[in-house]
Design an enzyme around this catalytic site. Structure first.
Site, PDB file in Angstrom:
ATOM      1  N   LYS A  54       0.847  -1.210   0.000  1.00 45.79           N
ATOM      2  CA  LYS A  54       0.000   0.000   0.000  1.00 45.79           C
ATOM      3  C   LYS A  54       0.876   1.252   0.000  1.00 45.79           C
ATOM      4  O   LYS A  54       0.622   2.193  -0.745  1.00 45.79           O
ATOM      5  CB  LYS A  54      -0.931  -0.017   1.219  1.00 45.79           C
ATOM      6  N   GLN A  98      -5.221  -2.435   9.283  1.00 42.75           N
ATOM      7  CA  GLN A  98      -5.073  -3.757   8.654  1.00 42.75           C
ATOM      8  C   GLN A  98      -5.703  -4.855   9.522  1.00 42.75           C
ATOM      9  O   GLN A  98      -5.425  -4.935  10.721  1.00 42.75           O
ATOM     10  CB  GLN A  98      -3.580  -4.049   8.413  1.00 42.75           C
ATOM     11  N   ASP A 121     -11.803   1.983   3.794  1.00 39.10           N
ATOM     12  CA  ASP A 121     -12.115   0.562   3.648  1.00 39.10           C
ATOM     13  C   ASP A 121     -13.627   0.347   3.440  1.00 39.10           C
ATOM     14  O   ASP A 121     -14.049  -0.706   2.965  1.00 39.10           O
ATOM     15  CB  ASP A 121     -11.724  -0.191   4.935  1.00 39.10           C
TER      16      ASP A 121
HETATM   17  N1  GUN Z   1      -7.383  -7.685   5.536  1.00 35.62           N
HETATM   18  C1  GUN Z   1      -7.744  -8.417   4.451  1.00 35.62           C
HETATM   19  N2  GUN Z   1      -8.414  -7.653   3.563  1.00 35.62           N
HETATM   20  C2  GUN Z   1      -8.479  -6.416   4.104  1.00 35.62           C
HETATM   21  C3  GUN Z   1      -9.039  -5.193   3.649  1.00 35.62           C
HETATM   22  O1  GUN Z   1      -9.640  -5.080   2.569  1.00 35.62           O
HETATM   23  N3  GUN Z   1      -8.892  -4.134   4.484  1.00 35.62           N
HETATM   24  C4  GUN Z   1      -8.265  -4.233   5.684  1.00 35.62           C
HETATM   25  N4  GUN Z   1      -8.198  -3.132   6.436  1.00 35.62           N
HETATM   26  N5  GUN Z   1      -7.727  -5.359   6.129  1.00 35.62           N
HETATM   27  C5  GUN Z   1      -7.836  -6.438   5.335  1.00 35.62           C
END
Ligand code: GUN
Length: 295
Positions: A54, A98, A121
Site C-alpha cells: 500500500k 489492517q 475501507d
Molecule cells: N485484511 C484483508 N483484507 C483487508 C481489507 O480489505 N482491508 C483491511 N483493512 N484489512 C484487510
C-alpha cells in the site's frame, strides 16, 4: 472453449494511470494531496506484505502516506487513542487499520472509532448502511475491484444470475450488495452461498457470473460450473513453497479445469489482488475530494 483471462494486473495498471493523472491535477489546481495512513498491529507476515504494498502504491501515484506499525501487545485503548489522533490529522484523508487484529483487541470497536469520512475501507457501519441503501460514499475495496474487473472486461452484469460463494463482511456480503444496486454496472440477480448451503453445486451451476471467496483451495471444481460462465476468484491460499522458500499461491477455483468451461476467468495471482489496492487509492482520492468540497 478457452477462456478469456481477466487480468487484474492490466486493468489495475490502467486505473492507476487515470488516478495518477487526477492526483497530479488535484495538486496543481487545488494544492490538494490525498493522504492515507495504514495501521498495523503485530507482525503477521502477510499483513506486513499488504501494508508495504500500500505504501509503495501511494508513492507511485503521488499520495502522501504514513505507516503506524504497533507491537503485538498494544492494548485496545492505545490503538483507539491513535485512531482518535488520526481522525483529526489534516494531512490524512484515509485511515486503514489492517485486519485481522490480535485477538485481545475488539475489531468492531476499532472500526467504529474511525471517522466514517476517513473510512476508505468502507467497513464503518455508517458506510455499510449507506451502501445498503444505494448511497455509498466509499465502496469496500475488494468488492469494488471485482465490479470494475467485470465492467472493464465487458461482462454484462445487468440481469445476470450472479452467485457469490462466501458471506464475509469484507467480500461476500458487500459484493452481493453492490451488484444488486439499481444502477449501471449492477442490476444483477444475486444468490449468496455459504458453509451451510445445502447443495452448493445446484446454485453455482446456475451462475452466469460466479464470484468465489470461500477461503479454500479448489472449493470450485469444473463439475460445479456451466459452460460459458464468468468466474472471479477472490481466494488467496498458500499451497506450498518454492525451492527458494517463496509462497506458492492458488485461488479457491480449480483454475486449469474450470478455464476449459468458462467464457472468462480471473487468475490467482494477478486477478482480484492488484485491484484491491487500486480501489483503496481511488477511495483515498475520493476522501480528499470530499474533505475539500470537490466531490
Ligand atoms: N485484511 C484483508 N483484507 C483487508 C481489507 O480489505 N482491508 C483491511 N483493512 N484489512 C484487510
Amino acid at each position: 472453449m478457452s477462456a478469456q483471462i481477466i487480468s487484474g494486473t492490466e486493468i489495475a495498471k490502467k486505473i492507476r494511470q487515470e488516478l495518477k493523472q487526477e492526483i497530479a491535477e488535484l495538486k496543481e489546481k487545488h494544492n490538494l494531496i490525498p493522504g492515507l495512513t495504514t495501521v498495523l498491529v503485530g507482525e503477521d507476515p502477510a499483513s506486513q506484505v499488504y501494508v508495504g504494498a500500500k505504501g509503495k502504491t501511494c508513492d507511485a501515484l503521488g499520495v502522501y502516506s504514513e505507516r503506524h506499525d504497533l507491537s503485538v501487545d498494544t492494548c485496545e485503548e492505545e490503538l483507539l487513542a491513535l485512531i482518535n489522533k488520526l481522525n483529526k490529522a489534516p494531512r490524512i484523508h484515509g485511515i486503514l487499520v489492517q485486519l485481522p487484529l490480535p485477538e485481545h483487541i475488539n475489531e468492531n470497536r476499532v472500526l467504529y472509532a474511525i471517522d466514517p469520512k476517513k473510512d476508505v475501507d468502507g467497513f464503518h457501519p455508517v458506510n455499510v448502511g449507506k451502501l445498503m441503501i444505494g448511497e455509498p460514499d466509499y465502496l469496500p475495496c475488494t468488492p469494488h475491484g471485482i465490479q470494475e474487473l467485470l465492467i472493464r472486461s465487458g461482462v454484462k452484469i445487468e440481469g445476470a444470475e450472479v452467485v457469490v460463494v462466501g458471506r464475509s463482511n469484507i467480500v461476500g456480503k458487500p459484493i452481493a450488495n453492490i451488484l444488486l444496486q439499481k444502477k449501471e454496472g449492477a442490476n444483477a440477480t444475486v444468490t449468496i452461498c455459504h458453509t451451510r448451503t445445502k447443495d452448493m453445486a445446484f446454485h453455482t451451476r446456475r451462475a452466469d457470473i460466479l464470484i468465489v471467496a470461500a477461503g479454500r483451495a479448489k472449493a470450485i471444481t469444473a463439475d460445479m460450473v456451466k459452460e460459458g460462465v464468468v468466474v472471479i476468484d477472490v481466494g488467496v491460499n498458500r499451497i506450498g513453497k518454492t525451492a527458494e522458500g517463496k509462497a506458492i499461491l492458488a485461488g479457491d477455483v480449480d483454475f486449469d479445469a474450470v478455464k476449459e468451461k468458462a467464457k472468462a476467468i480471473s487468475p490467482v495471482p494477478g486477478g482480484v489482488g492488484p485491484m484491491t489496492i487500486t480501489m483503496l487509492m481511488l477511495n483515498t482520492v475520493r476522501a480528499a475530494k470530499l474533505s475539500a468540497g470537490l466531490a
